[in-house]
Design an enzyme around this catalytic site. Structure first.
Site, PDB file in Angstrom:
ATOM      1  N   CYS A   2      -0.493  -7.856   2.991  1.00  0.00           N
ATOM      2  CA  CYS A   2      -0.545  -8.187   4.289  1.00  0.00           C
ATOM      3  C   CYS A   2       1.067  -8.385   5.084  1.00  0.00           C
ATOM      4  CB  CYS A   2      -1.656  -8.632   5.010  1.00  0.00           C
ATOM      5  SG  CYS A   2      -2.507  -8.728   3.824  1.00  0.00           S
ATOM      6  N   ARG A  27       3.404  -3.025   5.079  1.00  0.00           N
ATOM      7  CA  ARG A  27       2.806  -4.090   3.575  1.00  0.00           C
ATOM      8  C   ARG A  27       0.802  -3.894   4.495  1.00  0.00           C
ATOM      9  NH1 ARG A  27       5.715  -7.912   2.105  1.00  0.00           N
ATOM     10  NH2 ARG A  27       4.265  -9.347   1.659  1.00  0.00           N
ATOM     11  N   TRP A  79      -4.220  -5.801   4.964  1.00  0.00           N
ATOM     12  CA  TRP A  79      -5.106  -4.792   4.212  1.00  0.00           C
ATOM     13  C   TRP A  79      -5.485  -5.298   2.939  1.00  0.00           C
ATOM     14  CZ3 TRP A  79      -4.398  -4.150  -1.753  1.00  0.00           C
ATOM     15  CH2 TRP A  79      -4.147  -2.631  -2.310  1.00  0.00           C
ATOM     16  N   ASN A 103      -1.735 -14.204   2.769  1.00  0.00           N
ATOM     17  CA  ASN A 103      -1.328 -12.681   2.164  1.00  0.00           C
ATOM     18  C   ASN A 103      -2.106 -13.161   1.312  1.00  0.00           C
ATOM     19  OD1 ASN A 103      -0.596 -10.557   0.976  1.00  0.00           O
ATOM     20  ND2 ASN A 103       1.678 -11.596   1.501  1.00  0.00           N
ATOM     21  N   GLY A 104      -2.679 -12.348   0.434  1.00  0.00           N
ATOM     22  CA  GLY A 104      -2.661 -12.662  -1.676  1.00  0.00           C
ATOM     23  C   GLY A 104      -4.191 -12.728  -1.250  1.00  0.00           C
ATOM     24  N   GLU A 487       5.164  12.258 -10.652  1.00  0.00           N
ATOM     25  CA  GLU A 487       5.534  12.293  -9.835  1.00  0.00           C
ATOM     26  C   GLU A 487       4.921  12.600  -7.951  1.00  0.00           C
ATOM     27  OE1 GLU A 487       6.442   9.357  -8.289  1.00  0.00           O
ATOM     28  OE2 GLU A 487       7.270  10.456  -5.837  1.00  0.00           O
ATOM     29  N   LYS A 491       2.561  12.119  -5.434  1.00  0.00           N
ATOM     30  CA  LYS A 491       2.662  12.684  -3.859  1.00  0.00           C
ATOM     31  C   LYS A 491       1.570  13.616  -3.363  1.00  0.00           C
ATOM     32  CE  LYS A 491       5.368  10.452  -3.398  1.00  0.00           C
ATOM     33  NZ  LYS A 491       5.918   9.188  -4.291  1.00  0.00           N
ATOM     34  N   GLU A 494      -1.135  10.512  -2.812  1.00  0.00           N
ATOM     35  CA  GLU A 494      -0.864  10.110  -2.230  1.00  0.00           C
ATOM     36  C   GLU A 494      -1.743  11.000  -0.601  1.00  0.00           C
ATOM     37  OE1 GLU A 494       2.843   8.523  -3.116  1.00  0.00           O
ATOM     38  OE2 GLU A 494       2.648   6.660  -2.357  1.00  0.00           O
ATOM     39  N   HIS A 510      -4.696  20.747 -25.860  1.00  0.00           N
ATOM     40  CA  HIS A 510      -6.124  19.303 -26.385  1.00  0.00           C
ATOM     41  C   HIS A 510      -7.223  19.085 -25.088  1.00  0.00           C
ATOM     42  CE1 HIS A 510      -2.919  20.037 -29.890  1.00  0.00           C
ATOM     43  NE2 HIS A 510      -2.088  19.484 -28.497  1.00  0.00           N
ATOM     44  N   LYS A 609       2.271   0.540   1.885  1.00  0.00           N
ATOM     45  CA  LYS A 609       4.423   0.601   1.299  1.00  0.00           C
ATOM     46  C   LYS A 609       4.758  -0.299  -0.059  1.00  0.00           C
ATOM     47  CE  LYS A 609       8.366   2.465   1.465  1.00  0.00           C
ATOM     48  NZ  LYS A 609       8.179   3.619   0.278  1.00  0.00           N
TER      49      LYS A 609
HETATM   50  O1  M6R Z   1       8.058  -0.867  -3.996  1.00  0.00           O
HETATM   51  P1  M6R Z   1       7.985  -0.343  -5.390  1.00  0.00           P
HETATM   52  O2  M6R Z   1       8.663   1.104  -5.764  1.00  0.00           O
HETATM   53  O3  M6R Z   1       7.793  -1.598  -6.488  1.00  0.00           O
HETATM   54  O4  M6R Z   1       6.462   0.398  -5.452  1.00  0.00           O
HETATM   55  C1  M6R Z   1       5.837   0.262  -6.610  1.00  0.00           C
HETATM   56  C2  M6R Z   1       4.578   1.862  -6.021  1.00  0.00           C
HETATM   57  O5  M6R Z   1       3.308   0.501  -5.355  1.00  0.00           O
HETATM   58  C3  M6R Z   1       5.438   2.318  -5.333  1.00  0.00           C
HETATM   59  O6  M6R Z   1       6.287   3.377  -6.180  1.00  0.00           O
HETATM   60  C4  M6R Z   1       3.711   3.702  -4.629  1.00  0.00           C
HETATM   61  O7  M6R Z   1       3.575   4.423  -6.102  1.00  0.00           O
HETATM   62  C5  M6R Z   1       4.333   4.536  -3.653  1.00  0.00           C
HETATM   63  N1  M6R Z   1       3.902   4.254  -2.914  1.00  0.00           N
HETATM   64  C6  M6R Z   1       4.755   6.225  -4.606  1.00  0.00           C
HETATM   65  O8  M6R Z   1       4.604   6.884  -3.295  1.00  0.00           O
END
Ligand code: M6R
Length: 614
Positions: A2, A27, A79, A103-104, A487, A491, A494, A510, A609
């Protein structure tokens, strides 16, 4: 994970707190709240709290209707971990005059809750955080200060926290504790601040003290007192920030994500600047002690999460093929709890955009205890915990990335990693001068290739219409394009919420081939490399079973559109930089699919993020 902001000042702080929260929305953004101590005209103080479900804007709107005045306050954007997103679970939480934001995760919150209930405390939320409020309230009755009450409380907590508290009866004081979640103190003139990230405080100060693990602090308008985990008084170095933040500025673009996709040619130019010359990579760019470390490296262990993990997967191919050094990659959340055998002269490399990802940080800390020769962070945030705790750091220079879906952070990580491969290859004498110079040329040409690839946006936007009604999709690649397929799948899921899976194309037969039918779009990345013919066979296996193919193929790869197969021609580029170039069409595809589906592109549901909890 958070976002926390706190202020103790002689002016009204509500606006400062809300602006800070806006800057911390990366966050978490499921609810937001703030509490301010108002001093009435008769000198008495009164606690006011406002909490709203949804984004910070909902809180700002509520404050417009019901303004809060007062010079001491704490605020939070959430969050959810324990308890659904709702107003009653939103922070701050209160116990009598004690107010807390956190936060935590408090891992032993259930047993603490039972003990506190037995003492007569009533819980009004489902959060783990509320135990902190009640525990501090309880200890405050048996100690002489808020700080002592917090210190007594911390002895009972297990888990991770960045927490800030105030006492409405003692309104000119905040107390804070850091263990596993970052906190920074911002120094003003006759006023002081606290936040999870300096970004929150840039409108009010540029002077910062970073709390270290285990630190507890008391912050008043005129004084900051810091104590370490043993309770001893400590000083933390004051740092001057030169960070700029353009979070509000989307320029001509509809979303931060689209802006960040289009910023990649410039971002990569920044990543390369001053780090490659006509004769190769500048090894010293990795730190003064880098050469000595790289000369000794016999093995590399890469650790990361999410998109950064995919960058590491690409780098593994590069380290072994181009620099001849053995390399493993592991997801941080697995590495941190696994008993691993460390090979002699192993270099640990962590990859992270934020440098605050809890699992990656924890993995670094574990690695320090089990015999790695040295640690190197490849990171986008110079002031992050990961950078500060690593022996060496290499900044990716992507600039602020606001969209939750990582784009330019990924491609700049790849460019940084390719330079690292060159540096280690050079120092170990396992890369020829010719190869290094070819890579320099390829990297120098990269921003131009990326700009050219971005001109496919219009074609990809039209293609996206085919995906809007789909429920599932498959992404295929081979070699270092396999992580690029992963990746691309990440994307798409996500931001468009379409289920997407990635496979190494050779693995299709397989099992996953059973999924192929006319309803399943299959996206293929097909640069002109050594594996092209193998990939073509895999594509034929799919076509023969009626699969619906979308192939991003090198102009010279001799792929042609046909029934059930659309081919999008990608500029021809050297094989080494192809993973970086082929990322862009996949980013654009997921963006335009999400746009058609009307999702919240920059802040997709359930995500944040920066993942600062495990
Ligand atoms: O800040 P970081 O690169 O350590 O974050 C790792 C992941 O949380 C981050 O890459 C996440 O998978 C992204 N939202 C992907 O788009």
């Amino acid at each position: 994970m958070c976002g926390i902001v706190g202020a103790v000042a002689q002016r009204d702080v509500a606006e400062i707190l809300v602006e800070g929260l806006r800057r911390l929305e990366y966050r978490g953004y499921d609810s937001a709240g703030l509490a301010i101590v108002e001093t009435r005209s008769d000198g008495a103080s009164q606690l006011k709290r406002l909490r709203e479900l949804g984004k910070v804007q909902a809180l700002a709107d509520a404050l417009n209707v019901q303004p809060l005045t007062g010079g001491t306050g704490i605020a939070h954007t959430r969050w959810a971990t324990h308890g659904e997103p709702s107003q009653r679970n939103a922070h701050p939480h209160v116990s009598g005059d004690i107010v807390v934001v956190h936060n935590g995760i408090i891992e032993n919150h259930e047993s603490l809750r039972a003990q506190l209930q037995a003492k007569g405390y009533h819980f009004s939320s489902d959060t783990d955080t509320e135990v902190i409020a009640h525990l501090v309230h309880y200890h405050r009755q048996h100690t002489d200060s808020l700080l002592s009450a917090l210190q007594a409380t911390l002895k009972e907590l297990r888990g991770a926290y960045g927490t800030v508290l105030m006492d409405a009866r003692d309104p000119e004081r905040l107390v804070v504790a850091r263990s596993g979640s970052p906190l920074v103190i911002g120094l003003g003139v006759g006023e002081n601040f606290i936040a999870s990230d300096q970004l929150a405080l840039l409108p009010v100060t540029r002077r910062f003290l970073y709390l270290e693990e285990g630190d507890v602090a008391e912050v008043t308008r005129r004084e900051v007192r810091i104590f370490d985990a043993q309770g001893g008084s400590v000083e933390r170095a004051e740092l001057q920030s030169d960070v700029t933040h353009d979070a509000g500025d989307k320029g001509e673009y509809r979303h931060h994500m689209l802006k960040e996709i289009h910023e990649q040619p410039k971002a990569i130019t920044d990543t390369l600047e001053g780090r490659i010359t006509d004769s190769g990579v500048v090894v010293e760019a990795f730190g003064n002690s880098a050469r000595g470390i790289f000369e000794k490296v016999e093995h590399i262990q890469l650790i990361a999460c999410g998109t950064s993990y995919h960058a590491g997967m690409v780098a593994r191919y590069w380290f072994e093929a181009l620099a001849g050094v053995s390399c493993d990659i592991e997801i941080a959340s697995e590495f941190r709890y696994r008993k691993s055998v460390v090979r002699p002269n192993s270099l640990l490399i962590t990859l992270s955009q934020s440098g605050e990802t809890a699992d990656t940080l924890a993995a670094l800390r574990v690695a320090k205890d089990i015999g790695f020769m040295s640690s190197l962070a490849v990171c986008n945030v110079a002031s992050s915990s990961l950078v500060r705790e690593s022996d060496l750091a290499f900044m990716t220079r992507a600039g602020a990335e606001i969209g939750v879906a990582s784009t330019k952070a990924f491609t700049t990580q790849l460019a940084a990693l390719l330079m690292l491969v060159m540096a280690i290859g050079r120092c170990r004498n396992t890369m020829t001068v010719e190869t290094e110079l070819e890579l320099v040329q390829a990297l120098r040409a990269l921003p131009g290739h990326l700009a050219e690839t971005l001109s496919l946006a219009g074609e990809i936007e039209m293609l996206a219409e085919d995906f809007a009604e789909k429920q599932h999709s498959l992404f295929l690649g081979r070699g270092e394009q396999y992580p690029i397929a992963m990746e691309g799948a990440l994307k798409l899921k996500e931001i468009s919420y379409i289920h997407a899976e990635a496979y190494a194309a050779g693995e299709l037969k397989h099992g996953p081939l059973a999924l192929i039918d006319a309803e399943m779009p299959i996206i293929v990345v097909a640069p002109n490399n050594d594996l092209l013919e193998k990939l073509k066979s895999n594509v034929e296996e799919v076509r023969a079973r009626g699969g619906l193919l979308y192939v991003f193929a090198d102009q010279e790869a001799d792929f042609n559109s046909a029934a059930n197969m659309k081919v999008i021609q990608v500029p021809h580029v050297p094989a080494a930089i192809a993973p970086i170039v082929y990322t862009l069409p996949l980013q654009l595809l997921s963006y335009y699919v999400a746009l058609i589906k009307g999702t919240d592109v920059d802040q997709p549901r359930n995500l944040a993020k920066s993942v600062t909890v495990e």
